[in-house]
Design a protein around this motif. Structure first.
Motif, PDB file in Angstrom:
ATOM      1  N   MET A  59       0.838  -1.208   0.000  1.00 51.06           N
ATOM      2  CA  MET A  59       0.000   0.000   0.000  1.00 51.06           C
ATOM      3  C   MET A  59       0.873   1.258   0.000  1.00 51.06           C
ATOM      4  N   LEU A  60       1.955   1.242   0.781  1.00 51.54           N
ATOM      5  CA  LEU A  60       2.902   2.363   0.788  1.00 51.54           C
ATOM      6  C   LEU A  60       3.636   2.448  -0.545  1.00 51.54           C
ATOM      7  N   ALA A  61       3.930   1.291  -1.148  1.00 52.56           N
ATOM      8  CA  ALA A  61       4.635   1.262  -2.434  1.00 52.56           C
ATOM      9  C   ALA A  61       3.831   1.979  -3.512  1.00 52.56           C
ATOM     10  N   PHE A  62       2.520   1.820  -3.509  1.00 55.09           N
ATOM     11  CA  PHE A  62       1.684   2.508  -4.493  1.00 55.09           C
ATOM     12  C   PHE A  62       1.773   4.024  -4.322  1.00 55.09           C
ATOM     13  N   ILE A  63       1.872   4.483  -3.083  1.00 57.50           N
ATOM     14  CA  ILE A  63       1.994   5.927  -2.831  1.00 57.50           C
ATOM     15  C   ILE A  63       3.335   6.441  -3.353  1.00 57.50           C
ATOM     16  N   ILE A  64       4.410   5.707  -3.092  1.00 56.15           N
ATOM     17  CA  ILE A  64       5.750   6.122  -3.538  1.00 56.15           C
ATOM     18  C   ILE A  64       5.808   6.195  -5.064  1.00 56.15           C
ATOM     19  N   ALA A  65       5.337   5.141  -5.737  1.00 50.60           N
ATOM     20  CA  ALA A  65       5.366   5.118  -7.200  1.00 50.60           C
ATOM     21  C   ALA A  65       4.484   6.215  -7.774  1.00 50.60           C
ATOM     22  N   GLY A  66       3.311   6.426  -7.168  1.00 44.33           N
ATOM     23  CA  GLY A  66       2.402   7.469  -7.646  1.00 44.33           C
ATOM     24  C   GLY A  66       3.004   8.854  -7.523  1.00 44.33           C
ATOM     25  N   ALA A  67       3.750   9.098  -6.433  1.00 35.78           N
ATOM     26  CA  ALA A  67       4.374  10.410  -6.229  1.00 35.78           C
ATOM     27  C   ALA A  67       5.419  10.696  -7.299  1.00 35.78           C
ATOM     28  N   VAL A  68       6.228   9.693  -7.652  1.00 34.82           N
ATOM     29  CA  VAL A  68       7.219   9.875  -8.722  1.00 34.82           C
ATOM     30  C   VAL A  68       6.514  10.149 -10.050  1.00 34.82           C
ATOM     31  N   CYS A  69       5.405   9.457 -10.277  1.00 36.53           N
ATOM     32  CA  CYS A  69       4.653   9.651 -11.529  1.00 36.53           C
ATOM     33  C   CYS A  69       4.082  11.060 -11.633  1.00 36.53           C
ATOM     34  N   ILE A  70       3.621  11.621 -10.514  1.00 35.99           N
ATOM     35  CA  ILE A  70       3.014  12.958 -10.555  1.00 35.99           C
ATOM     36  C   ILE A  70       4.032  14.007 -11.010  1.00 35.99           C
ATOM     37  N   VAL A  71       5.241  13.988 -10.436  1.00 36.25           N
ATOM     38  CA  VAL A  71       6.232  14.994 -10.847  1.00 36.25           C
ATOM     39  C   VAL A  71       6.717  14.740 -12.274  1.00 36.25           C
ATOM     40  N   ALA A  72       6.845  13.460 -12.656  1.00 34.59           N
ATOM     41  CA  ALA A  72       7.241  13.147 -14.031  1.00 34.59           C
ATOM     42  C   ALA A  72       6.166  13.606 -15.008  1.00 34.59           C
ATOM     43  N   ALA A  73       4.908  13.447 -14.617  1.00 36.32           N
ATOM     44  CA  ALA A  73       3.788  13.832 -15.486  1.00 36.32           C
ATOM     45  C   ALA A  73       3.779  15.328 -15.757  1.00 36.32           C
ATOM     46  N   LEU A  74       4.087  16.112 -14.750  1.00 34.05           N
ATOM     47  CA  LEU A  74       4.093  17.566 -14.924  1.00 34.05           C
ATOM     48  C   LEU A  74       5.196  17.994 -15.887  1.00 34.05           C
ATOM     49  N   CYS A  75       6.350  17.298 -15.846  1.00 33.97           N
ATOM     50  CA  CYS A  75       7.415  17.591 -16.814  1.00 33.97           C
ATOM     51  C   CYS A  75       6.991  17.180 -18.219  1.00 33.97           C
ATOM     52  N   TYR A  76       6.400  16.010 -18.315  1.00 37.15           N
ATOM     53  CA  TYR A  76       5.935  15.522 -19.611  1.00 37.15           C
ATOM     54  C   TYR A  76       4.946  16.493 -20.231  1.00 37.15           C
ATOM     55  N   ALA A  77       4.061  17.048 -19.399  1.00 35.13           N
ATOM     56  CA  ALA A  77       2.987  17.900 -19.918  1.00 35.13           C
ATOM     57  C   ALA A  77       3.535  19.116 -20.640  1.00 35.13           C
ATOM     58  N   GLU A  78       4.579  19.759 -20.089  1.00 35.54           N
ATOM     59  CA  GLU A  78       5.109  20.963 -20.723  1.00 35.54           C
ATOM     60  C   GLU A  78       5.703  20.654 -22.088  1.00 35.54           C
ATOM     61  N   ILE A  79       6.520  19.620 -22.153  1.00 36.42           N
ATOM     62  CA  ILE A  79       7.221  19.365 -23.412  1.00 36.42           C
ATOM     63  C   ILE A  79       6.300  18.706 -24.439  1.00 36.42           C
ATOM     64  N   ALA A  80       5.300  17.948 -23.970  1.00 38.37           N
ATOM     65  CA  ALA A  80       4.356  17.335 -24.904  1.00 38.37           C
ATOM     66  C   ALA A  80       3.457  18.391 -25.534  1.00 38.37           C
ATOM     67  N   ALA A  81       3.085  19.409 -24.757  1.00 37.15           N
ATOM     68  CA  ALA A  81       2.266  20.497 -25.295  1.00 37.15           C
ATOM     69  C   ALA A  81       3.084  21.367 -26.241  1.00 37.15           C
ATOM     70  N   MET A  82       4.381  21.433 -25.996  1.00 35.89           N
ATOM     71  CA  MET A  82       5.266  22.280 -26.781  1.00 35.89           C
ATOM     72  C   MET A  82       5.705  21.588 -28.079  1.00 35.89           C
ATOM     73  N   ILE A  83       5.914  20.264 -28.007  1.00 36.95           N
ATOM     74  CA  ILE A  83       6.372  19.488 -29.176  1.00 36.95           C
ATOM     75  C   ILE A  83       5.403  18.322 -29.378  1.00 36.95           C
ATOM     76  N   PRO A  84       4.170  18.614 -29.824  1.00 38.43           N
ATOM     77  CA  PRO A  84       3.148  17.563 -29.905  1.00 38.43           C
ATOM     78  C   PRO A  84       3.260  16.720 -31.171  1.00 38.43           C
ATOM     79  N   VAL A  85       4.342  15.963 -31.290  1.00 38.42           N
ATOM     80  CA  VAL A  85       4.551  15.116 -32.473  1.00 38.42           C
ATOM     81  C   VAL A  85       4.919  13.707 -32.030  1.00 38.42           C
ATOM     82  N   ALA A  86       4.919  12.780 -32.986  1.00 38.97           N
ATOM     83  CA  ALA A  86       5.252  11.393 -32.683  1.00 38.97           C
ATOM     84  C   ALA A  86       6.709  11.280 -32.243  1.00 38.97           C
ATOM     85  N   GLY A  87       7.012  10.166 -31.565  1.00 35.83           N
ATOM     86  CA  GLY A  87       8.388   9.933 -31.148  1.00 35.83           C
ATOM     87  C   GLY A  87       8.604  10.130 -29.669  1.00 35.83           C
ATOM     88  N   SER A  88       7.719  10.883 -29.015  1.00 38.95           N
ATOM     89  CA  SER A  88       7.751  11.021 -27.561  1.00 38.95           C
ATOM     90  C   SER A  88       9.125  11.434 -27.041  1.00 38.95           C
TER      91      SER A  88
END
Length: 527
Positions: A59-88
């Motif tokens: 149960m704690l492991a899900f919280i730890i993994a989710g927290a890393v995903c949240i900060v990674a997601a916010l970084c992804y959002a900026e560059i994906a909105a800026m360079i919205p093309v294939a290739g990721s």
């Protein structure tokens, strides 16, 4: 200079401008889309592997993994909105850190998608043999046909996981002939998955017993470097259960008021999924018990190991959660809800093949874009005259995926896939920070809040989880990367279109040639 080849961002953005999309998505739509993308194989299959690593600390492991995903997601959002093309992440790295580092990201993603597709195939096999064959048809598939060999982490008497091999090859064939998955069908699958998990929570939590949660952290929070156990070790494995959130970030281009709605969609979907996962873990462990099977040194046997397979073959562990190939259906059957358990098994049986399809699609997309850049032989991305799909690379990938699925257990495969994912996410965070410094005035439809904090947290979180993977899984990525160095310096560097002065951007063409799958404009959409 090794890092001198940077793909001009203006050329990439010119392509994005030509295929600009209508802004129609609100925060709730984004959130629901994210939940649908995230909930998949991880929670249906990896609950058992996670419990073996951390016990109730899952149960704690899900919280730890989710927290890393949240900060990674916010970084992804900026560059994906800026360079919205294939290739990721590959394209993002090419535009910021240059061809060599972009190659390492693309090469890691190729490994990630292939191994992840293998993991999902093995997960599907568990539900197929346990629910469809055993429960409904009364057929007991021989052990030698339903599991990999013991020496590779399978079970005693295992030789090959035939159902996993067959489903991987079948999906490969469908992808080669250009199958189309409708958005309506995809929505139905999402509804089935969420309904199944909700039913599981409602039925199990009232029957949970406090004694089953003691000790809460039998292997501690940190199991130790390279052991892959403890709450953090489990977080590194069940990180697999969250990946797919980046598909939300790539929808920034189609979002009304992205600066407000993208973080709501990203963080909201991740929080809701984290709560879902914690409740599912609580229900499974609280009813059936989820204490890991300990080795003689007081450390849990590694998930997917030969030692654990031998223990699980013993009568006293036959019904243990940590030994199940279809954990959630197994729990419901053991607490008197066999019919609903079987229904949940059917839900997983129906939903998981679409995940394999999306993963294989994403893998071939990365291959296609890299080949169009000249970094891989163009013959690999040869398009079939009738099917209009890159059939050569699809067939090659499918065979590799099928062989891995046939012989390796799901826990080991998920750990290897996570190693590539964590590397790609780390590189995206670096790319966002570099672009902020190098090109601060360029238009950004979404800006990551407090990037000075979120960026380093993403990098640190990814490294932290990587170092808590099992040592064998950690070593696969550097070995694969070294192989990639030979390919790059032996072929790719001299064949690169950018190195030859040919700046072309073909991502829109790659999109036109691919099957139309909902939510897979970004190949990281998965699991």
């Amino acid at each position: 200079m090794l890092l001198d080849r940077v793909k001009p961002l203006d050329a990439i953005l010119a392509t994005a401008e030509r295929k600009s999309l209508h802004r129609s998505l609100g925060p709730i739509q984004l959130m629901l889309f994210g939940i649908g993308c995230i909930i998949g194989t991880g929670i249906f299959v990896l609950t058992a592997a996670g419990a073996q690593k951390a016990g109730p600390g899952l149960m704690l492991a899900f919280i730890i993994a989710g927290a890393v995903c949240i900060v990674a997601a916010l970084c992804y959002a900026e560059i994906a909105a800026m360079i919205p093309v294939a290739g990721s992440a590959y394209t993002y790295s090419y535009a910021t850190m240059g061809e060599f580092l972009a190659w390492t990201v693309g090469w890691a993603l190729v490994l990630e998608y292939a191994i992840a597709a293998s993991a999902v195939s093995v997960g599907w096999s568990g539900y197929f043999t346990g629910t469809i064959l055993n429960e409904f048809l009364g057929i007991q598939l021989p052990t030698w046909l339903s599991a990999g060999p013991l020496a590779l982490g399978g079970v005693e008497g295992g030789l090959i996981n035939l159902p996993a091999l067959v489903i991987a090859l079948l999906i490969t064939w469908l992808l080669m002939i250009g199958t189309k998955e409708s958005a309506v069908f995809n929505s139905i699958l999402v509804a089935i998955k969420i309904t199944a998990l909700t039913a599981f929570i409602v039925l199990t939590l009232p029957k949970a017993e406090a004694a089953n949660f003691n000790p809460f952290l039998p292997a501690g929070i940190f199991g130790g470097f390279g052991t892959g156990v403890g709450a953090v070790g489990a977080a590194a494995t069940i990180f697999f259960a969250y990946v797919g959130f980046d598909a939300v970030s790539t929808a920034a281009e189609e979002t009304k008021n992205p600066q407000r709605n993208v973080p709501i969609g990203l963080v909201g979907s991740l929080l809701i999924c984290t709560i879902f996962y914690i409740l599912v873990a609580a229900g499974a462990i609280g009813t059936l018990g989820g204490q890991p099977i300990m080795g003689p040194n007081g450390v849990p046997f590694p998930a997917g190991s030969e030692e654990l397979a031998r223990q699980c073959a013993m009568p006293q562990y036959k019904e243990a959660l940590v030994c199940s190939n279809e954990a959630l259906a197994h729990v419901l059957r053991n607490i008197g809800f066999s019919t609903i358990g079987n229904a949940l098994g059917i839900a997983a049986f129906l939903a998981l093949p679409s995940v394999i399809l999306i993963l294989l699609f994403g893998q071939t997309r990365i291959f296609f874009v890299m080949a169009r850049d000249g970094l891989l032989p163009e013959g690999l991305s040869k398009v079939h005259p009738k099917w209009k799909t890159p059939y050569v690379v699809t067939a090659l990938t499918g065979v590799v995926v099928a062989v891995a699925a046939a012989f390796l257990p799901v826990g080991q495969l998920a750990d290897i896939a996570n190693a590539g994912t964590l590397y790609a996410f780390m590189m995206v965070a670096i790319a966002v920070m570099m672009l902020r410094r190098r090109d601060p005035n360029r238009e950004r439809k979404f800006r990551t809040p407090a990037l000075w904090l979120v960026g380093p947290l993403t990098i640190g979180g990814c490294i932290f989880l990587f170092l808590n993977l099992p040592f064998e899984a950690m070593m696969v990525l550097p070995i694969w990367t070294i192989i990639g160095f030979f390919v790059y310096f032996g072929y790719s560097r001299r064949s690169s279109h950018l190195g030859q002065g040919r700046v072309e951007v073909h991502e829109d063409e790659a999109h036109d040639l691919a099957p139309h799958l909902p939510g897979v404009d970004d190949p990281n959409h998965q699991h």
